[in-house]
Design a protein around this motif. Structure first.
Motif, PDB file in Angstrom:
ATOM      1  N   ASP A  58       0.798  -1.225   0.000  1.00  0.00           N
ATOM      2  CA  ASP A  58       0.000   0.000   0.000  1.00  0.00           C
ATOM      3  C   ASP A  58       0.829   1.272   0.000  1.00  0.00           C
ATOM      4  O   ASP A  58       0.296   2.372   0.034  1.00  0.00           O
ATOM      5  N   GLY A  59       2.135   1.165  -0.024  1.00  0.00           N
ATOM      6  CA  GLY A  59       2.992   2.340  -0.033  1.00  0.00           C
ATOM      7  C   GLY A  59       3.495   2.702   1.352  1.00  0.00           C
ATOM      8  O   GLY A  59       4.461   3.432   1.497  1.00  0.00           O
ATOM      9  N   ALA A  60       2.831   2.208   2.384  1.00  0.00           N
ATOM     10  CA  ALA A  60       3.248   2.481   3.761  1.00  0.00           C
ATOM     11  C   ALA A  60       3.811   1.222   4.412  1.00  0.00           C
ATOM     12  O   ALA A  60       3.888   1.128   5.627  1.00  0.00           O
ATOM     13  N   GLY A  61       4.158   0.240   3.582  1.00  0.00           N
ATOM     14  CA  GLY A  61       4.719  -0.996   4.099  1.00  0.00           C
ATOM     15  C   GLY A  61       3.693  -2.067   4.400  1.00  0.00           C
ATOM     16  O   GLY A  61       4.043  -3.169   4.784  1.00  0.00           O
ATOM     17  N   GLY A  62       2.427  -1.750   4.221  1.00  0.00           N
ATOM     18  CA  GLY A  62       1.373  -2.731   4.458  1.00  0.00           C
ATOM     19  C   GLY A  62       0.933  -3.391   3.161  1.00  0.00           C
ATOM     20  O   GLY A  62       1.401  -3.056   2.073  1.00  0.00           O
ATOM     21  N   ILE A  63       0.010  -4.310   3.292  1.00  0.00           N
ATOM     22  CA  ILE A  63      -0.547  -5.037   2.152  1.00  0.00           C
ATOM     23  C   ILE A  63      -2.011  -4.629   2.007  1.00  0.00           C
ATOM     24  O   ILE A  63      -2.771  -4.655   2.975  1.00  0.00           O
ATOM     25  N   CYS A  64      -2.416  -4.249   0.798  1.00  0.00           N
ATOM     26  CA  CYS A  64      -3.798  -3.804   0.596  1.00  0.00           C
ATOM     27  C   CYS A  64      -4.580  -4.707  -0.358  1.00  0.00           C
ATOM     28  O   CYS A  64      -5.784  -4.488  -0.539  1.00  0.00           O
ATOM     29  N   ALA A  65      -3.937  -5.703  -0.949  1.00  0.00           N
ATOM     30  CA  ALA A  65      -4.648  -6.597  -1.864  1.00  0.00           C
ATOM     31  C   ALA A  65      -3.837  -7.874  -2.036  1.00  0.00           C
ATOM     32  O   ALA A  65      -2.614  -7.885  -1.834  1.00  0.00           O
ATOM     33  N   SER A  66      -4.554  -8.926  -2.431  1.00  0.00           N
ATOM     34  CA  SER A  66      -3.880 -10.185  -2.730  1.00  0.00           C
ATOM     35  C   SER A  66      -4.650 -10.932  -3.808  1.00  0.00           C
ATOM     36  O   SER A  66      -5.821 -10.634  -4.065  1.00  0.00           O
ATOM     37  N   MET A  67      -3.973 -11.886  -4.427  1.00  0.00           N
ATOM     38  CA  MET A  67      -4.606 -12.765  -5.409  1.00  0.00           C
ATOM     39  C   MET A  67      -3.744 -14.007  -5.531  1.00  0.00           C
ATOM     40  O   MET A  67      -2.572 -14.013  -5.172  1.00  0.00           O
ATOM     41  N   ILE A  68      -4.357 -15.034  -6.065  1.00  0.00           N
ATOM     42  CA  ILE A  68      -3.659 -16.291  -6.316  1.00  0.00           C
ATOM     43  C   ILE A  68      -3.589 -16.491  -7.824  1.00  0.00           C
ATOM     44  O   ILE A  68      -4.614 -16.358  -8.511  1.00  0.00           O
TER      45      ILE A  68
END
Length: 173
Positions: A58-68
């Motif tokens: 997300d730009g702040a070191g976090g995760i905002c989405a995922s996919m397989i």
């Protein structure tokens, strides 16, 4: 940045699943997923261990989405009207695309699908295939807007317990 997930990303992916499931249970979702059934932390862990889980930072070191992303086409794909002739190993299948609800509306889902298409081109795939719950109008609009062709519908019992009709999509790479 979208990248292959690492072990430390599994909890973040699971948190996104839970946030989406919270919305489902509040009547604001459209996925037809069920808490404790699909998707779960184990879904993310297994995909990460296989090298199939991708995340967007997300730009702040976090995760905002995922996919397989993998080559695994569910049995219900057998009856679809696929127009791109391709062996299973030449088809990239997109599963479980999730965007954190707090990040919705920013084009992240579109970015994730475009990444999948780019990855398919880079690896010599002939097509990208995917499915979504027929009641998930936002996902259906996303895929159609990116040029995916409707290849059919399939009534399934997802994870053996969730009855639903899936809408199947395909795009030539």
């Amino acid at each position: 940045m979208i990248r292959r997930a690492r072990a430390e990303d599994v909890d973040a992916a699971a948190r996104i699943y839970e946030a989406l499931l919270d919305r489902e249970e509040a009547g604001q979702g459209a996925t037809n997923w069920k808490r404790g059934v699909y998707p779960t932390r184990a879904t993310a862990r297994r995909a990460m261990e296989a090298g199939w889980l991708y995340v967007r930072e997300d730009g702040a070191g976090g995760i905002c989405a995922s996919m397989i992303l993998n080559h695994e086409q569910p049995p219900c794909y057998l009856g679809a009207d696929w127009r791109v002739p391709a062996a299973p190993e030449n088809v990239l299948v997109l599963h479980t695309l999730c965007v954190d609800p707090s990040c919705a509306g920013r084009g992240i889902g579109r970015e994730m699908v475009r990444f999948a298409l780019s990855r398919a081109r880079e690896t010599g795939m002939r097509a990208v295939r995917l499915d979504t719950y027929e009641g998930n109008a936002p996902a259906r609009a996303l895929y159609a807007g990116l040029g995916f062709r409707l290849a059919g519908r399939a009534d399934v019992l997802h994870e053996g317990v969730i009855p639903e009709t899936l809408v199947l999509f395909e795009k030539e790479v």
